[in-house]
Scaffold this active site. Structure first.
Site, mmCIF file in Angstrom:
data_model
loop_
_atom_site.group_PDB
_atom_site.id
_atom_site.type_symbol
_atom_site.label_atom_id
_atom_site.label_comp_id
_atom_site.label_asym_id
_atom_site.label_seq_id
_atom_site.Cartn_x
_atom_site.Cartn_y
_atom_site.Cartn_z
ATOM 1 N N ASP A 1 -0.906 2.153 -77.438
ATOM 2 C CA ASP A 1 -2.016 2.329 -76.492
ATOM 3 C C ASP A 1 -2.775 1.039 -76.234
ATOM 4 O O ASP A 1 -3.685 1.011 -75.419
ATOM 5 C CB ASP A 1 -2.993 3.395 -76.995
ATOM 6 C CG ASP A 1 -2.381 4.777 -76.919
ATOM 7 O OD1 ASP A 1 -2.938 5.712 -77.494
ATOM 8 O OD2 ASP A 1 -1.306 4.898 -76.295
ATOM 9 N N LYS B 1 -11.241 9.392 -78.659
ATOM 10 C CA LYS B 1 -10.703 10.436 -77.770
ATOM 11 C C LYS B 1 -9.610 11.232 -78.478
ATOM 12 O O LYS B 1 -9.630 12.468 -78.505
ATOM 13 C CB LYS B 1 -10.124 9.795 -76.512
ATOM 14 C CG LYS B 1 -9.195 10.703 -75.697
ATOM 15 C CD LYS B 1 -8.698 10.075 -74.431
ATOM 16 C CE LYS B 1 -7.415 9.338 -74.611
ATOM 17 N NZ LYS B 1 -6.198 10.179 -74.555
ATOM 18 N N ASN B 2 -8.636 10.526 -79.077
ATOM 19 C CA ASN B 2 -7.471 11.219 -79.610
ATOM 20 C C ASN B 2 -7.754 11.941 -80.919
ATOM 21 O O ASN B 2 -6.963 12.759 -81.365
ATOM 22 C CB ASN B 2 -6.300 10.246 -79.745
ATOM 23 C CG ASN B 2 -5.805 9.803 -78.373
ATOM 24 O OD1 ASN B 2 -6.148 10.430 -77.367
ATOM 25 N ND2 ASN B 2 -5.074 8.725 -78.324
ATOM 26 N N ARG C 1 -10.574 9.261 -67.869
ATOM 27 C CA ARG C 1 -10.070 10.226 -68.876
ATOM 28 C C ARG C 1 -10.355 9.731 -70.283
ATOM 29 O O ARG C 1 -10.499 10.525 -71.205
ATOM 30 C CB ARG C 1 -8.549 10.414 -68.715
ATOM 31 C CG ARG C 1 -8.143 11.184 -67.492
ATOM 32 C CD ARG C 1 -6.660 11.470 -67.483
ATOM 33 N NE ARG C 1 -6.216 12.043 -68.755
ATOM 34 C CZ ARG C 1 -4.934 12.169 -69.100
ATOM 35 N NH1 ARG C 1 -3.995 11.740 -68.282
ATOM 36 N NH2 ARG C 1 -4.601 12.699 -70.252
ATOM 37 N N ARG D 1 8.410 12.868 -72.472
ATOM 38 C CA ARG D 1 7.582 13.045 -73.676
ATOM 39 C C ARG D 1 7.895 14.423 -74.262
ATOM 40 O O ARG D 1 7.191 15.394 -74.032
ATOM 41 C CB ARG D 1 6.108 12.866 -73.327
ATOM 42 C CG ARG D 1 5.836 11.438 -72.860
ATOM 43 C CD ARG D 1 4.401 11.171 -72.568
ATOM 44 N NE ARG D 1 3.595 11.084 -73.774
ATOM 45 C CZ ARG D 1 2.270 10.923 -73.751
ATOM 46 N NH1 ARG D 1 1.645 10.903 -72.595
ATOM 47 N NH2 ARG D 1 1.583 10.843 -74.870
ATOM 48 N N CYS E 1 -0.189 11.788 -69.090
ATOM 49 C CA CYS E 1 0.252 10.482 -68.584
ATOM 50 C C CYS E 1 1.760 10.504 -68.304
ATOM 51 O O CYS E 1 2.492 11.247 -68.913
ATOM 52 C CB CYS E 1 0.004 9.407 -69.639
ATOM 53 S SG CYS E 1 -1.709 9.171 -69.920
HETATM 54 C C1 EPZ Z 1 -0.388 10.481 -78.883
HETATM 55 O O1 EPZ Z 1 0.558 10.967 -77.946
HETATM 56 C C2 EPZ Z 1 -1.543 9.941 -78.072
HETATM 57 N N1 EPZ Z 1 -2.141 11.026 -77.287
HETATM 58 C C3 EPZ Z 1 -1.052 8.842 -77.141
HETATM 59 O O2 EPZ Z 1 -2.220 8.275 -76.534
HETATM 60 C C4 EPZ Z 1 -0.387 7.744 -77.973
HETATM 61 O O3 EPZ Z 1 0.197 6.816 -77.086
HETATM 62 C C5 EPZ Z 1 0.705 8.344 -78.867
HETATM 63 O O4 EPZ Z 1 0.165 9.404 -79.668
HETATM 64 C C6 EPZ Z 1 1.297 7.313 -79.817
HETATM 65 O O5 EPZ Z 1 0.288 6.792 -80.631
HETATM 66 C C7 EPZ Z 1 -3.047 11.822 -77.897
HETATM 67 O O6 EPZ Z 1 -3.344 11.663 -79.068
HETATM 68 C C8 EPZ Z 1 -3.674 12.901 -77.043
HETATM 69 P P1 EPZ Z 1 3.828 10.841 -80.207
HETATM 70 P P2 EPZ Z 1 1.806 11.850 -78.490
HETATM 71 O O7 EPZ Z 1 4.190 12.261 -80.397
HETATM 72 O O8 EPZ Z 1 1.335 12.683 -79.637
HETATM 73 C C9 EPZ Z 1 8.495 10.895 -79.292
HETATM 74 C C10 EPZ Z 1 -3.617 7.570 -74.804
HETATM 75 O O9 EPZ Z 1 -3.511 6.622 -74.011
HETATM 76 N N2 EPZ Z 1 8.429 12.332 -79.575
HETATM 77 O O10 EPZ Z 1 3.322 10.063 -81.363
HETATM 78 O O11 EPZ Z 1 2.426 12.524 -77.329
HETATM 79 C C11 EPZ Z 1 7.728 10.513 -78.035
HETATM 80 O O12 EPZ Z 1 8.520 10.689 -76.884
HETATM 81 C C12 EPZ Z 1 -2.397 8.413 -75.113
HETATM 82 O O13 EPZ Z 1 -4.658 7.880 -75.417
HETATM 83 C C13 EPZ Z 1 9.599 13.064 -79.600
HETATM 84 O O14 EPZ Z 1 10.677 12.550 -79.366
HETATM 85 O O15 EPZ Z 1 2.775 10.715 -79.018
HETATM 86 C C14 EPZ Z 1 7.414 9.071 -78.296
HETATM 87 O O16 EPZ Z 1 8.543 8.289 -77.958
HETATM 88 C C15 EPZ Z 1 -1.197 7.979 -74.300
HETATM 89 N N3 EPZ Z 1 9.518 14.396 -79.887
HETATM 90 C C16 EPZ Z 1 7.199 9.021 -79.810
HETATM 91 O O17 EPZ Z 1 7.823 10.191 -80.324
HETATM 92 C C17 EPZ Z 1 8.327 15.009 -80.165
HETATM 93 O O18 EPZ Z 1 8.311 16.227 -80.444
HETATM 94 C C18 EPZ Z 1 5.735 9.031 -80.242
HETATM 95 O O19 EPZ Z 1 5.103 10.087 -79.564
HETATM 96 C C19 EPZ Z 1 7.140 14.227 -80.117
HETATM 97 C C20 EPZ Z 1 7.217 12.901 -79.837
#
Ligand code: EPZ
Length: 432
Positions: free
Chosen positions: A309, A25-26, A401, A125, A120
């Site tokens: 995840d 998916k991702n 989803r 986020r 989610c």
């Molecule tokens: C991706 O979300 C995935 N979603 C999430 O999967 C997954 O949990 C996550 O990566 C971590 O592996 C998709 O790929 C569509 P991050 P993303 O940016 O990109 C912080 C699922 O169940 N952060 O790696 O939003 C953030 O708050 C979903 O399939 C900032 O602070 O995750 C978090 O604490 C749920 N500033 C950490 O980094 C930013 O600009 C990691 O978030 C971006 C992120």
């Protein structure tokens, strides 16, 4: 209005046989955004038949792309007549990954106007790292009425960016924005997830020049144009891990097929630590839970650490392990909400911020529970598979989803599980 469906599980049957894993998916959500960067046709195979993908395809269609579904798992996309207009909240609210349109539109047109997405809800986020990357590439970014993020520049200009936080989304969005920039972009402290690598491989198949994906330094040599390609997405690491945890929770033995075992290493290692037998083959993994589950500790980290995840699925699994397990959520602020639903089933859990302590119990009992998000929903199903009696899961649209036919796949392995419409759309309308 859609009818109201629930999933019903009668636990206690060990899973047997095998399950085939769908595309990631991702990865697909990023690749679909990537098709915006070329005016030629892209054919993407091995896509999962899930609602997040359908939503993303509808967004591309609404923006002028020619989208042709070859079959459930294959799509052809041509964004030649793509309009670079505003992407409203109406379109972005159903899928968080729609924010990849920022990087892709900016990468192709030098400007973008996209409404902040939904998605989610487990903690704040932010997307500050995405914005930092776009600004480093020369974008003037402003936040407007209706949560529209507007980005303007003549053309993205290659640069060096050091992410403050390892972010999958920021790594992907900056890659999309930089692939056709003038000059070289060096992205450091980049995410290394398999889906980041898959996007880089897809874009390179379209003529991009991206090196180092899968390490924490990604070098992107900007190219003027990209051409179309035919590409097959990698298998879904998290879907595979979810079924591995389900087989373990049911005390069963089954083969998980169409996987890349290398992507599963951190999950396999944790299951082995819990006393589950895990045997790897070229593109499948045999999981056998022949003895009582042992406790273990989990700390979620960026890849190649234990994936966040998979945290809810292991939270459900460990409620039945002998001993006390500690789960430390290292990525998100508030990803233990699902634990209160497991407590309804008899689990013994205490949560304090990013730490959950799970004391194994002899037995869970079925109950009415809610899916708070996609992976928490999978955790409810896993708990239901090992519980005594019937578990009823609502809000299953979250599960749809990210999981293609999870009920069918589990039923084929012997689970006593079914989906049922509990209120028709007419009844729902009356209620409304
Ligand atoms: C991706 O979300 C995935 N979603 C999430 O999967 C997954 O949990 C996550 O990566 C971590 O592996 C998709 O790929 C569509 P991050 P993303 O940016 O990109 C912080 C699922 O169940 N952060 O790696 O939003 C953030 O708050 C979903 O399939 C900032 O602070 O995750 C978090 O604490 C749920 N500033 C950490 O980094 C930013 O600009 C990691 O978030 C971006 C992120």
């Amino acid at each position: 209005m859609k009818s109201l469906e629930k999933i019903f599980i009668n636990g206690g049957t060990p899973l047997r046989g095998q399950v085939e894993i769908a595309g990631a998916k991702n990865a697909v959500l990023a690749l679909l955004a990537g098709t915006i960067l070329t005016r030629d046709c892209c054919r993407i195979d091995n896509i999962p038949f899930i609602s997040d993908v359908t939503v993303m395809l509808n967004i591309l269609r609404e923006l002028g792309a020619d989208v042709r579904r070859i079959n459930k798992h294959c799509v052809e996309i041509n964004t030649r007549h793509f309009n670079s207009g505003e992407v409203p909240y109406e379109l972005t609210k159903h899928c968080r990954a729609s924010y990849y349109l920022l990087g892709a539109l900016f990468g192709r047109f030098g400007h973008a106007r996209v409404a902040m997405p939904g998605g989610c809800d487990f903690g704040v986020r932010p997307i500050d790292q995405h914005i930092r990357g776009f600004e480093a590439l020369g974008a003037a970014v402003s936040f407007e009425q209706n949560a529209i993020i507007s980005m303007q520049s003549n053309q993205p200009q290659g640069t060096s960016i050091y992410l403050d936080i390892v972010s999958v989304g920021a790594t992907i969005n900056i890659m999309l924005a930089a692939v056709r920039a003038r000059g070289v972009t060096v992205l450091e402290n980049a995410a290394k997830e398999p889906h980041v690598v898959d996007l880089a491989n897809f874009l390179n198949s379209c003529g991009a020049d991206i090196r180092g994906a899968g390490t924490d330094v990604i070098k992107i040599h900007g190219v003027k144009e990209l051409h179309g390609c035919e590409y097959a997405t990698i298998p879904d690491q998290i879907e595979a891990g979810t079924y591995m945890a389900a087989i373990a929770a049911s005390g069963g033995q089954a083969l998980v097929t169409q996987v890349i075992p290398k992507h599963m290493e951190c999950i396999s290692a944790k299951l082995i630590e819990c006393g589950v037998q895990v045997k790897e083959f070229d593109d499948s993994i045999l999981v056998a839970a022949n003895e009582p589950l042992r406790r273990c500790n989990i700390k979620t980290m960026p890849h190649p650490g234990f994936p966040t995840d998979m945290q809810p699925q292991f939270g459900a699994l460990l409620t039945r392990a002998e001993g006390t397990s500690v789960l430390n959520e290292g990525i998100f602020d508030n990803r233990f909400r699902y634990m209160d639903q497991l407590v309804r089933m008899g689990a013994k859990v205490t949560v304090d911020g990013k730490i959950a302590v799970v004391e194994g119990v002899q037995e869970l009992h079925g109950a009415q529970v809610k899916a708070y998000d996609l992976r928490a929903g999978a955790a409810m199903i896993i708990a239901g598979l090992s519980a005594h009696g019937e578990t009823e899961v609502e809000n299953i649209e979250f599960i749809d989803r990210g999981y293609e036919d999870i009920v069918g796949k589990l039923a084929a392995m012997g689970a006593d599980i079914r989906r049922k419409i509990v209120k028709t759309d007419a009844e729902m309308r009356n209620v409304a």
